[in-house]
Each structure stands twice: as structure tokens, then as C-alpha cells.
Design a protein around this motif. Structure first.
Motif, PDB file in Angstrom:
ATOM      1  N   MET A 386       0.853  -1.188   0.000  1.00  8.87           N
ATOM      2  CA  MET A 386       0.000   0.000   0.000  1.00  8.87           C
ATOM      3  C   MET A 386       0.891   1.240   0.000  1.00  8.87           C
ATOM      4  O   MET A 386       1.922   1.273   0.682  1.00  8.87           O
ATOM      5  CB  MET A 386      -0.902   0.037   1.230  1.00  8.87           C
ATOM      6  N   GLN A 387       0.476   2.251  -0.765  1.00  6.99           N
ATOM      7  CA  GLN A 387       1.254   3.485  -0.821  1.00  6.99           C
ATOM      8  C   GLN A 387       0.345   4.672  -0.542  1.00  6.99           C
ATOM      9  O   GLN A 387      -0.718   4.821  -1.143  1.00  6.99           O
ATOM     10  CB  GLN A 387       1.916   3.649  -2.191  1.00  6.99           C
ATOM     11  N   THR A 388       0.763   5.525   0.403  1.00  6.21           N
ATOM     12  CA  THR A 388      -0.009   6.704   0.747  1.00  6.21           C
ATOM     13  C   THR A 388       0.578   7.930   0.065  1.00  6.21           C
ATOM     14  O   THR A 388       1.754   7.965  -0.297  1.00  6.21           O
ATOM     15  CB  THR A 388      -0.033   6.926   2.266  1.00  6.21           C
ATOM     16  N   GLU A 389      -0.248   8.963  -0.092  1.00  9.80           N
ATOM     17  CA  GLU A 389       0.179  10.194  -0.750  1.00  9.80           C
ATOM     18  C   GLU A 389       0.890  11.121   0.241  1.00  9.80           C
ATOM     19  O   GLU A 389       0.814  10.938   1.455  1.00  9.80           O
ATOM     20  CB  GLU A 389      -1.034  10.903  -1.340  1.00  9.80           C
ATOM     21  N   LYS A 390       1.554  12.116  -0.318  1.00 10.94           N
ATOM     22  CA  LYS A 390       2.182  13.145   0.515  1.00 10.94           C
ATOM     23  C   LYS A 390       1.077  14.002   1.127  1.00 10.94           C
ATOM     24  O   LYS A 390       0.133  14.390   0.459  1.00 10.94           O
ATOM     25  CB  LYS A 390       3.109  14.018  -0.333  1.00 10.94           C
ATOM     26  N   GLU A 391       1.193  14.264   2.414  1.00 10.35           N
ATOM     27  CA  GLU A 391       0.186  15.034   3.132  1.00 10.35           C
ATOM     28  C   GLU A 391       0.885  15.994   4.082  1.00 10.35           C
ATOM     29  O   GLU A 391       1.472  15.580   5.085  1.00 10.35           O
ATOM     30  CB  GLU A 391      -0.748  14.101   3.901  1.00 10.35           C
ATOM     31  N   GLY A 392       0.868  17.297   3.772  1.00 10.14           N
ATOM     32  CA  GLY A 392       1.550  18.265   4.612  1.00 10.14           C
ATOM     33  C   GLY A 392       3.033  17.978   4.702  1.00 10.14           C
ATOM     34  O   GLY A 392       3.735  17.900   3.686  1.00 10.14           O
ATOM     35  N   ASN A 393       3.534  17.787   5.913  1.00 12.31           N
ATOM     36  CA  ASN A 393       4.949  17.485   6.119  1.00 12.31           C
ATOM     37  C   ASN A 393       5.255  15.992   6.019  1.00 12.31           C
ATOM     38  O   ASN A 393       6.421  15.596   6.144  1.00 12.31           O
ATOM     39  CB  ASN A 393       5.402  17.995   7.495  1.00 12.31           C
ATOM     40  N   LEU A 394       4.230  15.194   5.796  1.00 12.10           N
ATOM     41  CA  LEU A 394       4.425  13.749   5.711  1.00 12.10           C
ATOM     42  C   LEU A 394       4.803  13.358   4.284  1.00 12.10           C
ATOM     43  O   LEU A 394       4.105  13.697   3.329  1.00 12.10           O
ATOM     44  CB  LEU A 394       3.155  13.010   6.131  1.00 12.10           C
ATOM     45  N   LEU A 395       5.893  12.625   4.145  1.00 13.43           N
ATOM     46  CA  LEU A 395       6.319  12.161   2.831  1.00 13.43           C
ATOM     47  C   LEU A 395       5.436  11.014   2.359  1.00 13.43           C
ATOM     48  O   LEU A 395       4.661  10.443   3.127  1.00 13.43           O
ATOM     49  CB  LEU A 395       7.775  11.691   2.892  1.00 13.43           C
ATOM     50  N   VAL A 396       5.580  10.677   1.077  1.00 12.17           N
ATOM     51  CA  VAL A 396       4.942   9.467   0.556  1.00 12.17           C
ATOM     52  C   VAL A 396       5.512   8.270   1.300  1.00 12.17           C
ATOM     53  O   VAL A 396       6.719   8.159   1.509  1.00 12.17           O
ATOM     54  CB  VAL A 396       5.214   9.333  -0.958  1.00 12.17           C
ATOM     55  N   ARG A 397       4.625   7.364   1.728  1.00  9.20           N
ATOM     56  CA  ARG A 397       5.071   6.198   2.483  1.00  9.20           C
ATOM     57  C   ARG A 397       4.559   4.916   1.834  1.00  9.20           C
ATOM     58  O   ARG A 397       3.473   4.889   1.247  1.00  9.20           O
ATOM     59  CB  ARG A 397       4.577   6.276   3.930  1.00  9.20           C
ATOM     60  N   ASN A 398       5.376   3.876   1.965  1.00  7.24           N
ATOM     61  CA  ASN A 398       5.014   2.563   1.448  1.00  7.24           C
ATOM     62  C   ASN A 398       4.886   1.583   2.610  1.00  7.24           C
ATOM     63  O   ASN A 398       5.757   1.526   3.481  1.00  7.24           O
ATOM     64  CB  ASN A 398       6.063   2.073   0.453  1.00  7.24           C
ATOM     65  N   PHE A 399       3.776   0.816   2.609  1.00 11.38           N
ATOM     66  CA  PHE A 399       3.552  -0.219   3.606  1.00 11.38           C
ATOM     67  C   PHE A 399       3.543  -1.560   2.881  1.00 11.38           C
ATOM     68  O   PHE A 399       2.715  -1.781   1.982  1.00 11.38           O
ATOM     69  CB  PHE A 399       2.212  -0.024   4.313  1.00 11.38           C
ATOM     70  N   PHE A 400       4.443  -2.442   3.267  1.00  3.80           N
ATOM     71  CA  PHE A 400       4.532  -3.752   2.631  1.00  3.80           C
ATOM     72  C   PHE A 400       4.470  -4.835   3.701  1.00  3.80           C
ATOM     73  O   PHE A 400       5.150  -4.746   4.724  1.00  3.80           O
ATOM     74  CB  PHE A 400       5.835  -3.884   1.843  1.00  3.80           C
ATOM     75  N   VAL A 401       3.639  -5.857   3.465  1.00  4.06           N
ATOM     76  CA  VAL A 401       3.507  -6.976   4.395  1.00  4.06           C
ATOM     77  C   VAL A 401       3.572  -8.274   3.603  1.00  4.06           C
ATOM     78  O   VAL A 401       2.915  -8.406   2.560  1.00  4.06           O
ATOM     79  CB  VAL A 401       2.161  -6.935   5.168  1.00  4.06           C
ATOM     80  N   ALA A 402       4.372  -9.213   4.062  1.00  2.00           N
ATOM     81  CA  ALA A 402       4.429 -10.561   3.488  1.00  2.00           C
ATOM     82  C   ALA A 402       4.274 -11.557   4.618  1.00  2.00           C
ATOM     83  O   ALA A 402       4.890 -11.418   5.680  1.00  2.00           O
ATOM     84  CB  ALA A 402       5.752 -10.781   2.755  1.00  2.00           C
TER      85      ALA A 402
END
Length: 744
Positions: A386-402
Motif C-alpha cells: 500500500m502506498q499513501t500520498e504526501k500530506e503536509g509534512n508527511l512524505l509518501v510512504r510505502n507499507f509492505f507486508v508478506a
């Protein structure tokens, strides 16, 4: 891990291409009657109820779903009777007569039932809303185990009002009702019986092809009798969804592959919102997105989402928070629910390496992919990116689970999980500790064939950029031995001071917990009681550094279960606590008790739940006792009146009277919520929830209209408003319109 999305995408394309070729070849294969020639699955059937077998034949003519049970296929097939009582006793024959029939064709599985009444009068039902509560309705439920692993499966149910209920089963008996799929049902009510017909498309569920037997259990809840019955016998201490006690469905020929299963669920969304508290002008927003489900095989599914919107998810129930740690709220978003145990069940309740509500908590989700299901007979696999968008001071983040699970013995499994949360395109001078956070975990789940013994052993290690200590791990052992007369439990948990699960749920760290518990039940032969008994528990928390006791709760409770399903609990608790941090017992953040201060107190409480077969039902809980350096009186509960079958109105209340010394002095905290839930038809729903929370000084209004104009296709209108309670000054408000359609 930045490239994990692209790697997963390439894997998906490869699997999708092979599936198209497989679907093309399938027609010729079926023409050769493959299921009579291919090697059958030799997996051993469930031994506990191995003599409970229903042989299901293919239908010879059309079946019209009208609830009337007048087709020849129903008369010619086997009829099973739900003759075993599960509640209030599990040693007798059911009083009510219940008959169930089954058949199938190339595309779907069919069931029909006839439930006879022994007590005249209206059949109790809560409403027409989907995913009703089993214990609040006269209903029929079926639980299926298509893999014969006694661990994973599906549930389908119908209430006497015609409302549907479906869920996915994990861990042998955990039924997640947030899962939805397409299926059809019709019921008919008569004076002395009610009847129904069900059609479950094979493409709506996952199963292994070439298998001539499935696990199956069927149950009925008759609230006028206060009786639950089942086809195959189940010990009363277990839910009827417990797959280890399922019987066997034997197919005339195994269900064929259902072909390429491709589903698209696009949505359109428009909204208007305004933050009045911050002086902002109204904001208008138009959006669209897409969810897709691709059946790579009958047992492996790929979910894709682009720009998902979760605005229609039901609002969380507010609570008065007098706890020292973060509260838990369950996941309600559909995308995360199928096979959710492959991602969210590692560890234990307060030690979860991955908690899906962390994704999209503070920034919108841009896109995601989830591959989950069964591989072969003994392996389960889960991959999520899952990848989230940039929001304010928060960078784009990736969440990976296996994750994976490997079945061992009859019902046990070995599992592993890897979780990665990573900041995308982080600057070179980005502070260490914020670039990534990773968890690696292993566990062994031991479950006996008869479900009497259940244990878990797990260990997890965290990795955070720029940090490395010897205290970045957690481990735990859970043990439970269950019989009708007693339940023995033991839990040992350790969470290191530096263990860090940023994408998980770990509200407390730096402790060793030892928690034994015992429950004993007694079953009188006569009188008003179904059973009674007592439980005792000791919860110890130690400081890992010096094994000093920092918290202890000793409880001794007595409970009485009445034959009309009313329930009374008498609660006694002794508490001892040494604060590890400064803490405000009112959670208002003004005044604090100092760290290292210690407290002892005693609490007494009563809790009573009324007979839920009545139109008016209620729960009352009241207690009084010590609370840190003062005293606390609490009264809370729920009042509910139903207007069947159209819905109910309920009042949830909680009052905490905190009697503390200066500077806190007397502090009373109210929480009141009223909910109107109306179901005009089985496709039109409206609910309004008004919650007043004195602790956070807020009144919240949430109104939600839903029109299910096609199966699993909805129009939602959601209105939310928040106010300051004193003068009803508005804080913010939002209006959302969303429409989705399920193409398959």
C-alpha cells in the motif's frame, strides 16, 4: 522495498496471463469429464464428526428462488435434520424440527430449509440489515470449510426477516462479518414454519478444485425457545462456527473451476466539508477510484485498489478513555478484510506487528495490491503493498507486508510475517529513525483436533533506521485448555523497551507479563439457571530489568447464566500499580501523578444483561471502588428497543464519577450516544448516531443513508457534524455522496 510495488505488479501480470490461458483450456478439459479421471484430493477428512455425511447430487431441473421448496430436486435429495441441541444444553435433542436440503450445478451451490415452530407468535428479528447478530435473531446459518483444513472457511446466514449475513472464518472459529460477497436468498414466513432457498455462486468463494468433500456445519437459532441447534454435534463451550466439529458434504462430482473471476468495483465520490473552528471556507471535492478482484485460481485472490475511498465506513463508537494506553478500534474497510488473519493475527491482542488501520490514518491511500489465499493443500500466502500520498509534512510512504502459514498436524500451523514501513524519497539528511521501520516475526499455533487445546508461541524483531539495541524484540506464549466444566488459560508476554512496530498496534512496551486464569462452570438439572460458575485471574506486570512488580490485578468473579439467556456477573478486583510515567487520571492533561508513585485499591461491580429475545433489552454495569489516589463510581450500559423488522433505537450511556483530591477534586465524565437504525427494506438503510463525549468536549452527529440498488453495489449519503456542547457552536461538518457498482 521501494520497488516492492513494481515487483508485485510483474508477478501479478505473469499470474494473470497464465490464468487466461488456463481459462481457455478449461472448456475442453471439462468436456472430457475431468473430474472423473483426475486424481482426487486424498486429504483426510475430519475425524470428530466423520459419520455426519450428506451426499449432494447435481440438480436435474431449474430451481426458482422463491422460498417455497416445491422443486423435484429438493424432494429427491437427502434431507438432514438439525437434531442436536447446542444451547442451552449440548447433550439432548433439539425441540424444534428443522430440515435442510442441498443441490448444485456447474455455477452454484443451493440450499433449502424448512424450520417448524413449536412456540406460536412472532419470530424475533432485529432488522433487515445485512450482517445481523446471530444471538439477536431467529436465523439459519451455514459454515463451510472448502479446504478441509478446519481453520479457514466461510459463513452464510439468513434471519427470519430475510436479512443476509456473510463472513470469512479464520483460526478455526473466528467469523469476520465485515467480509461481503454476492449470493442470493429468499425466505417465506407461514404461521407454523418459515422456509427459505439459498444460492451461493462458486465464483464468490475460494476452494480447491478436484476435491470431492467439503467440511460443513448448519445451525439454527430459535429465540422463542432460546434454543440453538446444529446438524453435527458441537460442545456448548464452542461456537457452532468451529470447523473442527463440521460434518462432511460429499459432492456427486467435485465443483469445477469457476473460470476467470474478474471483478471491478468503480466508485464516484463528491463531498463538501468545512472546518468552521479554524475559520476555513467550504471545500468541494470530486473523486473517483477503483477496486478490483482477480481470482488467479479457485483458492488464490488478487485485490487491487486505486485511490480508494472509505467515507462510507461506519463511525467508531466513542468511549471515555481512562486508560494509560492507546485504545483499539477494529478495521471496518472492505479492502483489508478478506483473509485478514494472514496480515493482522500475528502476535496477540496487544502485540500486533501489522494493524491495517495505520494505513491511511494520516494521509490518503494512493494505491494498493493484496495477494492472498491458499497454495496447494497446506500453504497460505499473503502479500500486501500500500502506498499513501504526501500530506503536509508527511512524505509518501510505502507499507509492505508478506506472510505465510504452513499447516502441520491436524489443525496446527507455522507462520511468518515481514512488515516494512518506508519513507519514499527521503532527503539524505533525514533524521535517523524515520526512514524505515521493519518487523520480522515467526510463530507456531498449536491446536488439537478436538479444539480442547489451543496454544501460540511467537517471537518478533524490529529494525529501525539508525537504531540497534538488544531490546528490539518481543515474544509470547498463550495456552488455553477448554472443557465444558472448566477453562484453564496461561499467558506470558515480553515486550522490549526499544521494540518498535510503527505499522502495528503495541500500546505498551518494556514489560514482562504473566497472566494465569481459570474458569469453572456448574450445570444444575433444575431451576432457572442454565449454568453458573466463577473465574479467577491474576495479571502481573514486571519490569524486565530487575523483575520488580510494577502492576498487578487480581480478580474473582461469579456469573449466572439464566435459561432465558439473561446473564449476571459479580466482579471483584484488587489492583496494585507503580506508575512508570507521569499520568493524569482524568486524561485531561492538566495535572499529573508522578512517576514511581504507587497505588492500591479494591473495586466491586455488577453487570446484568437482559433476555435479548424481548423487544426491549438492556445491559447495566455499575461499580464502585478505589481509583489511584481517590475513588471512582461508574455506571454504564445500553438500552435497546426494536421495532421489528424495521430496526431499533438504542441509548448507550457511561458516567464516571471520579472523586480525587486537589487539584483534580470532583470530576464527572459523561458519555451518551443514541442510535436510530432503520431498515425500510432489505436494500434501503438509514442510521443516525449522536454521541456526546464530555471528556473531549464534543457532540458528534453522523447520519448514513445506504441504497443497495444491485448486489454489493451501493449509493451512500453520509453527513457528519461536530459541535462544542456548551452553546452548540459548530466545529466542522461534511457531506459525502458516493456511488459504487460491482461488475463481474
Amino acid at each position: 522495498m521501494v520497488k516492492s510495488s513494481f515487483v508485485l505488479a510483474l508477478t501479478v501480470l505473469s499470474l494473470f496471463s497464465s490464468q487466461l490461458y488456463s481459462a481457455k483450456c478449461e472448456t475442453d478439459t471439462i468436456k472430457r469429464n475431468i473430474f472423473h479421471s483426475e486424481k482426487q484430493d486424498k486429504q483426510e477428512v475430519n475425524k470428530i464428526n466423520k459419520d455426519y455425511i450428506i451426499r449432494v447430487k447435481k440438480r436435474a431441473s431449474d430451481i426458482k428462488l422463491d422460498g417455497l421448496i416445491n422443486e423435484d430436486d429438493w424432494r429427491k435429495g437427502e434431507i438432514i435434520n438439525l437434531s442436536h441441541m447446542v444451547l442451552p444444553y449440548d447433550t439432548g435433542q433439539a425441540t424444534a424440527r428443522s430440515e435442510v436440503m442441498m443441490t448444485y450445478d456447474e455455477k452454484a451451490f443451493y440450499l433449502a430449509f424448512i424450520f417448524h415452530d413449536t412456540v406460536p407468535g412472532k419470530r424475533p428479528v432485529e432488522s433487515l440489515r445485512r450482517d445481523f447478530v446471530f444471538t439477536n435473531n431467529d436465523n439459519f446459518s451455514i459454515y463451510i470449510d472448502p479446504f478441509n483444513d478446519q481453520t479457514t472457511g466461510y459463513s452464510f446466514g439468513i434471519s427470519a426477516s430475510g436479512a443476509q449475513r456473510d463472513g470469512s472464518i479464520s483460526n478455526g472459529n473466528v467469523n469476520n462479518l465485515m467480509w461481503d460477497c454476492k449470493w442470493q436468498s429468499v425466505i417465506k414466513n407461514f404461521g407454523d414454519r418459515w422456509t427459505g432457498e439459498v444460492r451461493i455462486p462458486f465464483k464468490s468463494i475460494r476452494y480447491k478444485t478436484g476435491v470431492d468433500h467439503w467440511g460443513i456445519q448448519i445451525s439454527r437459532n430459535d429465540m422463542k425457545l432460546n434454543e440453538k441447534s446444529a446438524w453435527a454435534p458441537v460442545p456448548r463451550q464452542f461456537a457452532t462456527a468451529t470447523l473442527s466439529y463440521a460434518g462432511q458434504l460429499l459432492w456427486e462430482t467435485p465443483p469445477r473451476r469457476s473460470g476467470l473471476r474478474l471483478t471491478f468495483i468503480p466508485y464516484l465520490n463528491s463531498s463538501i466539508s468545512q472546518n468552521i473552528e479554524n475559520g476555513e471556507n467550504p471545500k468541494y471535492k470530486y473523486n473517483f477510484g477503483l477496486d478490483s478482484k482477480i481470482g488467479l485460481s479457485t483458492s488464490l485472490n488478487l485485490d487491487l485498489t486505486y485511490n480508494p475511498d472509505f467515507s462510507q465506513a461506519e463511525v467508531d463508537d466513542q468511549v471515555t478513555n481512562l486508560d494509560r494506553f492507546e485504545l483499539y478500534f477494529p478495521e471496518k474497510r472492505q479492502f483489508f478484510l478478506e483473509n485478514s488473519d494472514l496480515f493482522g493475527s500475528f502476535g496477540t491482542d496487544n502485540i500486533r506487528p501489522f494493524f491495517s488501520r495505520r494505513v491511511g490514518l494520516d494521509a490518503p491511500v494512493l494505491a494498493g495490491a493484496r495477494l492472498s489465499g491458499k497454495i496447494g493443500r497446506d500453504w497460505r500466502l499473503g502479500l500486501m503493498d500500500m502506498q499513501t500520498e504526501k500530506e503536509g509534512n508527511l512524505l509518501v510512504r510505502n507499507f509492505f507486508v508478506a506472510s505465510f502459514q504452513k499447516k502441520v498436524f491436524a489443525r496446527s500451523n507455522v507462520g511468518g510475517v515481514f512488515v516494512n514501513k518506508e519513507q519514499i524519497n527521503a532527503p539524505l539528511d533525514w533524521q535517523d529513525g524515520n526512514k524505515y521501520n521493519r518487523i520480522v516475526g515467526l510463530e507456531y499455533n498449536l491446536a488439537s483436533r478436538d479444539n480442547f487445546l489451543n496454544s501460540k508461541f511467537f517471537a518478533q524483531k524490529s529494525f529501525t533506521s539508525g537504531k540497534m539495541t538488544s531490546e528490539e524484540y518481543t515474544q509470547g506464549i498463550n495456552f488455553a485448555y477448554s472443557r465444558k466444566s472448566h477453562l484453564l488459560e496461561m499467558e506470558e508476554l515480553y515486550v522490549g523497551r526499544d521494540y518498535n512496530a510503527e505499522a502495528g498496534y503495541v500500546p505498551r512496551k518494556d514489560y514482562l507479563k504473566v497472566n494465569p486464569k481459570a474458569t469453572f462452570n456448574f450445570f444444575p438439572k433444575n431451576g432457572l439457571l442454565e449454568y453458573h460458575g466463577f473465574s479467577t485471574e491474576v495479571v502481573n506486570f514486571y519490569s524486565p530489568w530487575n523483575m520488580e512488580l510494577i502492576e498487578r490485578q487480581i480478580s474473582a468473579n461469579y456469573f449466572l447464566q439464566f435459561k432465558n439467556r439473561a446473564h449476571l456477573v459479580i466482579i471483584n478486583e484488587l489492583n496494585y500499580l507503580v506508575l512508570q510515567k507521569d499520568y493524569d487520571p482524568t486524561n485531561n492533561g492538566k495535572y499529573y501523578l508522578p512517576a514511581e508513585s504507587s497505588y492500591k485499591w479494591y473495586k466491586f461491580a455488577l453487570s446484568f444483561t437482559s433476555d435479548n429475545s424481548k423487544l426491549f433489552k438492556y445491559l447495566i454495569h455499575s461499580g464502585y471502588g478505589g481509583y489511584y489516589n481517590g475513588e471512582r463510581w461508574i455506571v454504564e450500559g445500553n438500552l435497546n428497543y426494536r421495532v421489528q423488522p424495521y430496526g431499533y433505537i438504542s441509548l448507550v450511556y457511561s458516567y464516571n464519577n471520579l472523586i480525587l483530591p486537589a487539584p483534580w477534586n470532583h470530576s464527572g465524565l459523561w458519555l451518551v450516544g443514541t442510535k436510530l437504525d432503520m431498515t425500510f427494506t432489505d436494500k434501503l438503510f438509514f442510521s443516525t448516531y449522536i454521541q456526546y463525549n464530555q471528556q473531549i468536549n464534543n457532540i458528534n452527529i453522523n447520519a448514513r443513508f445506504q441504497w443497495r440498488y444491485k448486489p454489493v453495489s451501493d449509493l451512500f449519503i453520509v453527513y457528519t457534524d461536530n459541535y462544542f456542547p456548551e452553546y452548540m457552536v459548530e466545529k466542522n461538518r461534511a457531506l459525502v455522496l458516493k456511488i459504487s457498482y460491482w461488475f463481474n
